[in-house]
Design a protein around this motif. Structure first.
Motif, PDB file in Angstrom:
ATOM      1  N   GLY A 203      50.243  45.742  46.682  1.00  0.00           N
ATOM      2  CA  GLY A 203      49.550  44.915  47.667  1.00  0.00           C
ATOM      3  C   GLY A 203      49.291  43.501  47.213  1.00  0.00           C
ATOM      4  O   GLY A 203      49.844  42.542  47.752  1.00  0.00           O
ATOM      5  N   LEU A 204      48.453  43.344  46.196  1.00  0.00           N
ATOM      6  CA  LEU A 204      48.049  42.026  45.730  1.00  0.00           C
ATOM      7  C   LEU A 204      47.320  42.178  44.404  1.00  0.00           C
ATOM      8  O   LEU A 204      46.679  43.202  44.158  1.00  0.00           O
ATOM      9  N   ILE A 205      47.432  41.178  43.546  1.00  0.00           N
ATOM     10  CA  ILE A 205      46.677  41.148  42.289  1.00  0.00           C
ATOM     11  C   ILE A 205      45.822  39.891  42.268  1.00  0.00           C
ATOM     12  O   ILE A 205      46.304  38.797  42.555  1.00  0.00           O
ATOM     13  N   LYS A 206      44.549  40.052  41.934  1.00  0.00           N
ATOM     14  CA  LYS A 206      43.651  38.910  41.806  1.00  0.00           C
ATOM     15  C   LYS A 206      42.915  39.000  40.475  1.00  0.00           C
ATOM     16  O   LYS A 206      42.223  39.978  40.184  1.00  0.00           O
ATOM     17  N   LYS A 212      35.531  36.445  26.430  1.00  0.00           N
ATOM     18  CA  LYS A 212      35.942  36.536  25.034  1.00  0.00           C
ATOM     19  C   LYS A 212      35.349  37.784  24.402  1.00  0.00           C
ATOM     20  O   LYS A 212      34.156  38.044  24.512  1.00  0.00           O
ATOM     21  N   GLN A 213      36.191  38.556  23.737  1.00  0.00           N
ATOM     22  CA  GLN A 213      35.785  39.760  23.034  1.00  0.00           C
ATOM     23  C   GLN A 213      36.266  39.656  21.586  1.00  0.00           C
ATOM     24  O   GLN A 213      37.386  40.029  21.264  1.00  0.00           O
ATOM     25  N   LYS A 214      35.417  39.069  20.722  1.00  0.00           N
ATOM     26  CA  LYS A 214      35.788  38.839  19.327  1.00  0.00           C
ATOM     27  C   LYS A 214      37.082  38.019  19.282  1.00  0.00           C
ATOM     28  O   LYS A 214      37.115  36.878  19.693  1.00  0.00           O
ATOM     29  N   ARG A 215      38.180  38.622  18.829  1.00  0.00           N
ATOM     30  CA  ARG A 215      39.440  37.875  18.723  1.00  0.00           C
ATOM     31  C   ARG A 215      40.349  38.109  19.924  1.00  0.00           C
ATOM     32  O   ARG A 215      41.521  37.722  19.899  1.00  0.00           O
ATOM     33  N   LEU A 216      39.835  38.754  20.958  1.00  0.00           N
ATOM     34  CA  LEU A 216      40.633  39.075  22.140  1.00  0.00           C
ATOM     35  C   LEU A 216      40.091  38.348  23.365  1.00  0.00           C
ATOM     36  O   LEU A 216      38.968  37.853  23.371  1.00  0.00           O
ATOM     37  N   ILE A 217      40.910  38.309  24.420  1.00  0.00           N
ATOM     38  CA  ILE A 217      40.467  37.837  25.727  1.00  0.00           C
ATOM     39  C   ILE A 217      40.519  39.010  26.691  1.00  0.00           C
ATOM     40  O   ILE A 217      41.573  39.641  26.855  1.00  0.00           O
ATOM     41  N   ARG A 218      39.391  39.342  27.302  1.00  0.00           N
ATOM     42  CA  ARG A 218      39.341  40.424  28.296  1.00  0.00           C
ATOM     43  C   ARG A 218      39.546  39.819  29.681  1.00  0.00           C
ATOM     44  O   ARG A 218      38.806  38.921  30.088  1.00  0.00           O
ATOM     45  N   VAL A 219      40.530  40.331  30.380  1.00  0.00           N
ATOM     46  CA  VAL A 219      40.870  39.846  31.715  1.00  0.00           C
ATOM     47  C   VAL A 219      40.456  40.897  32.735  1.00  0.00           C
ATOM     48  O   VAL A 219      40.928  42.035  32.710  1.00  0.00           O
ATOM     49  N   GLU A 220      39.554  40.521  33.643  1.00  0.00           N
ATOM     50  CA  GLU A 220      39.116  41.419  34.705  1.00  0.00           C
ATOM     51  C   GLU A 220      39.931  41.129  35.962  1.00  0.00           C
ATOM     52  O   GLU A 220      40.097  39.975  36.349  1.00  0.00           O
ATOM     53  N   PHE A 221      40.428  42.182  36.617  1.00  0.00           N
ATOM     54  CA  PHE A 221      41.279  41.991  37.782  1.00  0.00           C
ATOM     55  C   PHE A 221      41.115  43.141  38.779  1.00  0.00           C
ATOM     56  O   PHE A 221      40.552  44.196  38.451  1.00  0.00           O
ATOM     57  N   ILE A 222      41.616  42.932  39.991  1.00  0.00           N
ATOM     58  CA  ILE A 222      41.629  43.953  41.034  1.00  0.00           C
ATOM     59  C   ILE A 222      42.973  43.912  41.737  1.00  0.00           C
ATOM     60  O   ILE A 222      43.657  42.891  41.750  1.00  0.00           O
ATOM     61  N   CYS A 223      43.341  45.032  42.334  1.00  0.00           N
ATOM     62  CA  CYS A 223      44.618  45.131  43.042  1.00  0.00           C
ATOM     63  C   CYS A 223      44.424  45.835  44.381  1.00  0.00           C
ATOM     64  O   CYS A 223      43.462  46.586  44.583  1.00  0.00           O
ATOM     65  N   GLY A 224      45.383  45.589  45.290  1.00  0.00           N
ATOM     66  CA  GLY A 224      45.476  46.344  46.528  1.00  0.00           C
ATOM     67  C   GLY A 224      44.245  46.305  47.402  1.00  0.00           C
ATOM     68  O   GLY A 224      43.671  45.247  47.679  1.00  0.00           O
ATOM     69  N   GLU A 225      43.800  47.487  47.825  1.00  0.00           N
ATOM     70  CA  GLU A 225      42.666  47.607  48.735  1.00  0.00           C
ATOM     71  C   GLU A 225      41.401  47.002  48.144  1.00  0.00           C
ATOM     72  O   GLU A 225      40.537  46.501  48.864  1.00  0.00           O
ATOM     73  N   ARG A 226      41.287  47.028  46.840  1.00  0.00           N
ATOM     74  CA  ARG A 226      40.091  46.476  46.199  1.00  0.00           C
ATOM     75  C   ARG A 226      39.979  44.965  46.432  1.00  0.00           C
ATOM     76  O   ARG A 226      38.875  44.430  46.440  1.00  0.00           O
ATOM     77  N   VAL A 227      41.103  44.275  46.578  1.00  0.00           N
ATOM     78  CA  VAL A 227      41.063  42.838  46.847  1.00  0.00           C
ATOM     79  C   VAL A 227      40.399  42.590  48.194  1.00  0.00           C
ATOM     80  O   VAL A 227      39.555  41.695  48.333  1.00  0.00           O
ATOM     81  N   LEU A 228      40.744  43.389  49.197  1.00  0.00           N
ATOM     82  CA  LEU A 228      40.146  43.237  50.526  1.00  0.00           C
ATOM     83  C   LEU A 228      38.652  43.567  50.488  1.00  0.00           C
ATOM     84  O   LEU A 228      37.838  42.880  51.102  1.00  0.00           O
ATOM     85  N   THR A 229      38.304  44.631  49.761  1.00  0.00           N
ATOM     86  CA  THR A 229      36.895  45.004  49.633  1.00  0.00           C
ATOM     87  C   THR A 229      36.107  43.888  48.967  1.00  0.00           C
ATOM     88  O   THR A 229      35.003  43.529  49.398  1.00  0.00           O
TER      89      THR A 229
END
Length: 391
Positions: A203-206, A212-229
């Motif tokens: 459907g779609l990715i947003k 920032k998580q110590k030496r990492l980058i945490r990416v939060e995302f949603i797809c599909g029906e969750r984008v509409l919600t």
């Protein structure tokens, strides 16, 4: 190479199976379409003979279906039903993660090290310490381009030797029964999760945000029906804000900033007025007594108010000891302060009286405070405090 396992056909909604093992709180089936928790993806929901499945896990090499209540002991075959809405949502999020991780890798050689599929959103951890907004936009754009192309999503069983024929996004520790999930010319990944037939079904990715998580980058995302919600929820909030602030959408940031700035100004004015009232109250208490110990009992005054009032009194009257008590529901609070001409220690006084109310507190020789239970009356507590000072 073909091999039928529980995750082979993600479009199954109902199926029949034979019970091969039945324990008090779970059953094992001859074959199952229930996806067990694993690989960052939650288990499927559904029923077995109309009894809710509460969890599905692989334990000791067997897929255990945990039920809300036990099945009859003499049953052999069962009818199973999977909650398709939950399954399809997980398929969208999981496949969206494949696409997003491949986009990070293909564009910037940024590797995904972990994935979590949550109830409202999902996250991936990228093995980098910095990323720009421009890079995030490029990744999001490529991901949605792959979805729009409606590319096929293929699954293939291969041997360990055959892995060398594929450019895997990440190595796999699995040595046999290796299942590849393939988006041709874009992503090759060993995975046992659930996926739709084509990328368009995601459907779609947003991308929502990064952290920032110590030496990492945490990416939060949603797809599909969750984008509409998500969009529906945000739109309702925006409409309510527009109506409440009487401002167009593009001016909401300015309106909120002005409101917050005004609130801070009013808070400061209120604080100054409260201090002024406390100063008048301090002068009134000083003028109303000829003693060198000023005492008073209040109802529902905060410890901060008592401290300020005591300081105003002892600054104004340097030869005075001030003992103030407040009754707050089932608790008592006490503050003791002294002017600079007084020698007694207020910390010692508080240490002596707090056991009377099973209390805790602290402070220094000039001002100390504490609170505890209403084990004795405020009047009695005040009398004991004065007695300690005058003895």
């Amino acid at each position: 190479m073909t091999k039928k396992l529980y995750y082979e056909d993600p479009y199954i909604q109902t199926f029949s199976a034979k019970i091969t093992k039945q324990e008090e709180n779970y059953v094992v089936l001859s074959e199952t379409a229930f996806y067990p928790t694993g690989g960052g993806q939650p288990h499927d929901g559904g029923t077995i003979n109309r009894i809710d499945v509460t969890n599905v896990e692989i334990i000791d090499g067997e897929i255990r279906h945990f039920l809300e209540e036990n099945l009859p002991s003499n049953i052999e075959f069962v009818e199973c039903s999977i909650i398709w809405k939950r399954r399809f949502d997980h398929m969208q999020q999981h496949t969206g993660q494949h696409i997003l991780s491949a986009a990070f890798d293909n564009l910037f050689s940024m590797k995904t090290v972990s994935f979590h599929l949550g109830k409202d959103s999902s996250t991936i951890d990228i093995d980098i310490s910095e990323i720009s907004d421009h890079q995030l936009k490029e990744v999001e754009a490529l991901s949605n381009q792959i979805i729009l192309q409606n590319n096929p999503i293929e699954t293939k069983w291969v041997t360990e030797e055959e892995l060398a024929l594929y450019k895997l996004r990440k190595p796999t520790a699995v040595k046999e029964d290796i299942r590849l999930v393939i988006i041709p010319n874009f992503d090759y990944n060993a995975c046992g999760g659930t996926h739709p037939k084509r990328t368009g079904e995601v459907g779609l990715i947003k991308i929502l945000q990064i952290e920032k998580q110590k030496r990492l980058i945490r990416v939060e995302f949603i797809c599909g029906e969750r984008v509409l919600t998500h969009l529906d929820r945000k739109q309702k909030i925006l409409v309510n804000l527009k109506n409440s602030l009487s401002a167009p959408e593009e001016k909401l940031g300015d309106a909120v900033k002005a409101l917050l700035d005004n609130g801070k100004t009013l808070e400061k004015e209120v604080s100054n007025l409260k201090d002024l009232l406390l100063q008048y109250e301090a002068k009134d208490l000083i003028s109303s007594t000829k003693e060198t110990i000023i005492t008073s009992i209040f109802q529902n005054r905060s410890i901060q108010e008592l401290q300020k009032l005591a300081k105003f009194i002892t600054v104004e009257s340097t030869g005075t000891i001030c003992i103030l008590i407040s009754e707050n529901e089932d608790r008592s609070q006490i503050v003791a302060a002294k002017g600079e001409a007084v020698k007694q220690s207020m910390k010692e006084l508080i240490v002596k009286v707090l056991p009377l109310i099973n209390g805790k507190g602290g402070g220094n020789d000039i001002i100390a405070q504490g609170g505890g239970e209403n084990m004795i009356s405020s009047k009695k507590l005040l009398e004991k405090s004065v007695a300690y000072v005058t003895s």
